[in-house]
Design a protein around this motif. Structure first.
Motif, mmCIF file in Angstrom:
data_model
loop_
_atom_site.group_PDB
_atom_site.id
_atom_site.type_symbol
_atom_site.label_atom_id
_atom_site.label_comp_id
_atom_site.label_asym_id
_atom_site.label_seq_id
_atom_site.Cartn_x
_atom_site.Cartn_y
_atom_site.Cartn_z
ATOM 1 N N LEU A 108 3.378 4.636 13.317
ATOM 2 C CA LEU A 108 4.232 5.301 12.347
ATOM 3 C C LEU A 108 3.403 6.287 11.533
ATOM 4 C CD1 LEU A 108 6.124 2.197 10.864
ATOM 5 C CD2 LEU A 108 6.660 3.476 12.943
ATOM 6 N N TYR A 109 3.944 7.471 11.329
ATOM 7 C CA TYR A 109 3.289 8.498 10.527
ATOM 8 C C TYR A 109 4.251 8.962 9.432
ATOM 9 C CZ TYR A 109 -0.150 8.890 14.313
ATOM 10 O OH TYR A 109 -1.111 8.615 15.261
ATOM 11 N N VAL A 110 3.744 9.092 8.214
ATOM 12 C CA VAL A 110 4.531 9.548 7.076
ATOM 13 C C VAL A 110 4.173 10.996 6.774
ATOM 14 C CG1 VAL A 110 5.039 9.200 4.630
ATOM 15 C CG2 VAL A 110 4.615 7.219 6.112
ATOM 16 N N ASP A 111 5.182 11.819 6.520
ATOM 17 C CA ASP A 111 4.961 13.190 6.082
ATOM 18 C C ASP A 111 4.270 13.150 4.715
ATOM 19 O OD1 ASP A 111 5.420 15.669 4.623
ATOM 20 O OD2 ASP A 111 6.824 16.228 6.194
ATOM 21 N N LYS A 112 2.997 13.548 4.682
ATOM 22 C CA LYS A 112 2.172 13.397 3.488
ATOM 23 C C LYS A 112 2.688 14.206 2.304
ATOM 24 C CE LYS A 112 -2.614 13.928 1.872
ATOM 25 N NZ LYS A 112 -4.005 14.285 2.266
ATOM 26 N N SER A 113 3.013 15.469 2.521
ATOM 27 C CA SER A 113 3.426 16.323 1.404
ATOM 28 C C SER A 113 4.727 15.840 0.782
ATOM 29 C CB SER A 113 3.546 17.781 1.861
ATOM 30 O OG SER A 113 4.524 17.909 2.879
ATOM 31 N N GLY B 12 11.145 -0.605 -6.477
ATOM 32 C CA GLY B 12 10.795 -0.705 -5.064
ATOM 33 C C GLY B 12 10.266 0.587 -4.490
ATOM 34 N N GLY B 13 10.067 1.617 -5.345
ATOM 35 C CA GLY B 13 9.686 2.937 -4.852
ATOM 36 C C GLY B 13 8.201 3.135 -4.662
ATOM 37 N N THR B 14 7.841 4.362 -4.305
ATOM 38 C CA THR B 14 6.435 4.724 -4.130
ATOM 39 C C THR B 14 5.982 5.570 -5.315
ATOM 40 O OG1 THR B 14 6.876 6.774 -2.887
ATOM 41 C CG2 THR B 14 6.724 4.712 -1.632
ATOM 42 N N HIS B 15 4.692 5.492 -5.615
ATOM 43 C CA HIS B 15 4.145 6.159 -6.788
ATOM 44 C C HIS B 15 2.758 6.702 -6.492
ATOM 45 C CE1 HIS B 15 7.318 4.741 -9.538
ATOM 46 N NE2 HIS B 15 7.343 3.684 -8.737
ATOM 47 N N VAL B 16 2.278 7.556 -7.379
ATOM 48 C CA VAL B 16 0.923 8.088 -7.248
ATOM 49 C C VAL B 16 -0.073 7.009 -7.651
ATOM 50 C CG1 VAL B 16 1.642 10.469 -7.639
ATOM 51 C CG2 VAL B 16 1.024 9.030 -9.598
ATOM 52 N N LYS B 17 -1.347 7.199 -7.287
ATOM 53 C CA LYS B 17 -2.380 6.235 -7.662
ATOM 54 C C LYS B 17 -2.698 6.305 -9.146
ATOM 55 C CE LYS B 17 -4.829 5.980 -3.218
ATOM 56 N NZ LYS B 17 -6.138 6.142 -2.542
ATOM 57 N N ASP B 18 -2.659 7.510 -9.696
ATOM 58 C CA ASP B 18 -3.003 7.727 -11.094
ATOM 59 C C ASP B 18 -2.034 8.763 -11.659
ATOM 60 O OD1 ASP B 18 -4.603 9.128 -13.407
ATOM 61 O OD2 ASP B 18 -5.718 7.282 -12.990
ATOM 62 N N ILE B 19 -1.590 8.569 -12.895
ATOM 63 C CA ILE B 19 -0.581 9.467 -13.447
ATOM 64 C C ILE B 19 -1.105 10.892 -13.613
ATOM 65 C CG2 ILE B 19 0.753 7.668 -14.562
ATOM 66 C CD1 ILE B 19 -0.568 8.403 -17.188
ATOM 67 N N SER B 20 -2.417 11.086 -13.573
ATOM 68 C CA SER B 20 -2.958 12.449 -13.650
ATOM 69 C C SER B 20 -2.500 13.290 -12.470
ATOM 70 C CB SER B 20 -4.490 12.412 -13.698
ATOM 71 O OG SER B 20 -5.027 11.790 -12.548
ATOM 72 N N GLU B 21 -2.096 12.629 -11.365
ATOM 73 C CA GLU B 21 -1.631 13.338 -10.179
ATOM 74 C C GLU B 21 -0.243 13.941 -10.375
ATOM 75 O OE1 GLU B 21 -2.039 10.981 -6.578
ATOM 76 O OE2 GLU B 21 -3.647 9.823 -7.516
ATOM 77 N N LEU C 185 7.459 3.790 6.080
ATOM 78 C CA LEU C 185 8.342 4.891 5.683
ATOM 79 C C LEU C 185 9.374 4.373 4.685
ATOM 80 C CD1 LEU C 185 7.628 5.653 8.972
ATOM 81 C CD2 LEU C 185 8.863 7.665 8.175
ATOM 82 N N TYR C 186 9.476 5.059 3.570
ATOM 83 C CA TYR C 186 10.349 4.609 2.493
ATOM 84 C C TYR C 186 11.808 4.960 2.786
ATOM 85 C CZ TYR C 186 12.316 3.995 -2.144
ATOM 86 O OH TYR C 186 13.088 3.586 -3.195
ATOM 87 N N ASP D 53 0.858 -1.186 0.000
ATOM 88 C CA ASP D 53 0.000 0.000 0.000
ATOM 89 C C ASP D 53 0.892 1.233 0.000
ATOM 90 O OD1 ASP D 53 -1.821 2.025 0.389
ATOM 91 O OD2 ASP D 53 -2.907 1.036 2.010
ATOM 92 N N MET D 54 1.081 1.817 -1.189
ATOM 93 C CA MET D 54 1.991 2.957 -1.325
ATOM 94 C C MET D 54 1.402 4.251 -0.801
ATOM 95 S SD MET D 54 3.652 2.271 -5.114
ATOM 96 C CE MET D 54 2.084 1.976 -5.938
ATOM 97 N N TRP D 55 0.110 4.234 -0.417
ATOM 98 C CA TRP D 55 -0.559 5.469 -0.023
ATOM 99 C C TRP D 55 -0.978 5.458 1.442
ATOM 100 C CZ3 TRP D 55 -2.529 2.345 -4.117
ATOM 101 C CH2 TRP D 55 -1.865 2.580 -5.328
ATOM 102 N N GLN D 56 -0.527 4.446 2.179
ATOM 103 C CA GLN D 56 -0.820 4.380 3.608
ATOM 104 C C GLN D 56 0.130 5.317 4.350
ATOM 105 O OE1 GLN D 56 -0.274 0.502 5.347
ATOM 106 N NE2 GLN D 56 -1.527 0.970 7.142
ATOM 107 N N LEU D 57 -0.422 6.217 5.122
ATOM 108 C CA LEU D 57 0.381 7.224 5.814
ATOM 109 C C LEU D 57 0.427 7.036 7.315
ATOM 110 C CD1 LEU D 57 -0.847 10.380 3.829
ATOM 111 C CD2 LEU D 57 1.201 9.001 3.405
ATOM 112 N N GLN D 58 -0.281 6.046 7.825
ATOM 113 C CA GLN D 58 -0.290 5.757 9.255
ATOM 114 C C GLN D 58 -0.441 4.257 9.451
ATOM 115 O OE1 GLN D 58 -3.136 8.010 11.599
ATOM 116 N NE2 GLN D 58 -3.307 6.383 13.133
ATOM 117 N N ALA D 59 0.352 3.689 10.342
ATOM 118 C CA ALA D 59 0.291 2.246 10.591
ATOM 119 C C ALA D 59 0.925 1.930 11.935
ATOM 120 C CB ALA D 59 0.998 1.470 9.486
#
Length: 254
Positions: A110-115, A230-239, A50-51, A21-27
């Motif tokens: 764990l919290y990820v800096d969203k921005s 192995g990286g993180t990505h947006v959900k849709d390339i429009s982002e 956290l990446y 889940d590349m978009w999970q910001l809290q766990a």
């Protein structure tokens, strides 16, 4: 309790929550070790979202918080070594004015800096999108090389030759194709696969560095063939937003 580091701890490999889940910001997670390495405090947990820096992408930042919210560790850098993810940072003073630490086995959040995550993910996906565009505009003879997905000047490198007289037209075509695809949108997917499935997702071949007995993680954009990542990505390339493609003259090699 904070322990001095004496080589890699004998711990199970850190589970990489962002793989699934590349978009999970809290766990939630459990603390396995609290170390000091060259005056830097490192926290190791059993599973992280956290990446860690790598693959041309900078690390996440964020914090680790005790369940009772009395102990807070500010994560300034994340690295991986020997299968373990090290969260480097410092303990912030509590409401009582005292810094603290975590106990082994303690449950934390764990919290990820969203921005920061969003920016890094946009830049990384943009790099993959350029690969797709290179193919689409007829430059499949170019071989992808290093990618640098940092905000201070992201770029991707390719090996091959393009006539100097065609450089500007190819650059314009590449930029136009990238923005066309961004405007159209397309889902970004990531999956850990068997070697055979990964090869199929990547158009029938994988890089030589992928071991045949491994299970690569493959990232795909829309209906395009995927690639190991192995990286993180947006959900849709429009982002990603609008893209500007530059080819600095001093980086053109033939």
């Amino acid at each position: 309790m904070v322990e001095a580091a004496g080589g890699a701890p004998d711990l199970p490999a850190t589970q990489l929550g962002y793989f699934d889940d590349m978009w999970q910001l809290q766990a939630s997670a459990h603390v396995l070790s609290v170390l000091v390495e060259e005056s830097k405090i490192a926290i190791i947990v059993d599973c992280t979202i956290l990446y860690p820096q790598g693959g041309g992408q900078p690390s996440d930042k964020g914090f680790i918080l005790s369940i009772d919210e009395q102990t807070r560790f500010r994560v300034e850098d994340v690295r991986t070594r020997d299968g373990l993810v090290y969260h480097y940072g410092f303990f912030e003073a509590s409401d009582l004015g005292n810094s603290s630490t975590f106990q082994i086995g303690q449950e934390v959040i764990l919290y990820v800096d969203k921005s920061r995550r969003q920016l890094n993910s946009r830049l990384h996906t943009a790099g993959h999108l350029i690969d797709v565009c290179i193919e689409n505009i007829g430059l499949s003879s170019l071989q992808p090389g290093k990618g640098h997905h940092f905000p201070d000047g992201p770029f991707v490198e390719y090996k091959g030759a393009v006539p100097a007289s065609d450089i500007e037209s190819r650059r314009a075509a590449l930029e136009a194709e990238a923005n066309r695809l961004v405007a159209a949108g397309g889902t970004v997917q990531a999956a850990v696969c068997s070697y055979e499935e990964a090869r199929n997702r990547c158009g029938g071949q994988l890089p030589d560095y992928i071991a045949k007995d491994s299970k690569p993680r493959i990232v795909s954009i829309g209906s395009s063939f995927g690639c190991p990542c192995g990286g993180t990505h947006v959900k849709d390339i429009s982002e990603i937003g609008s893209m500007k493609v530059n080819i600095p003259p001093d980086l053109i090699c033939t």
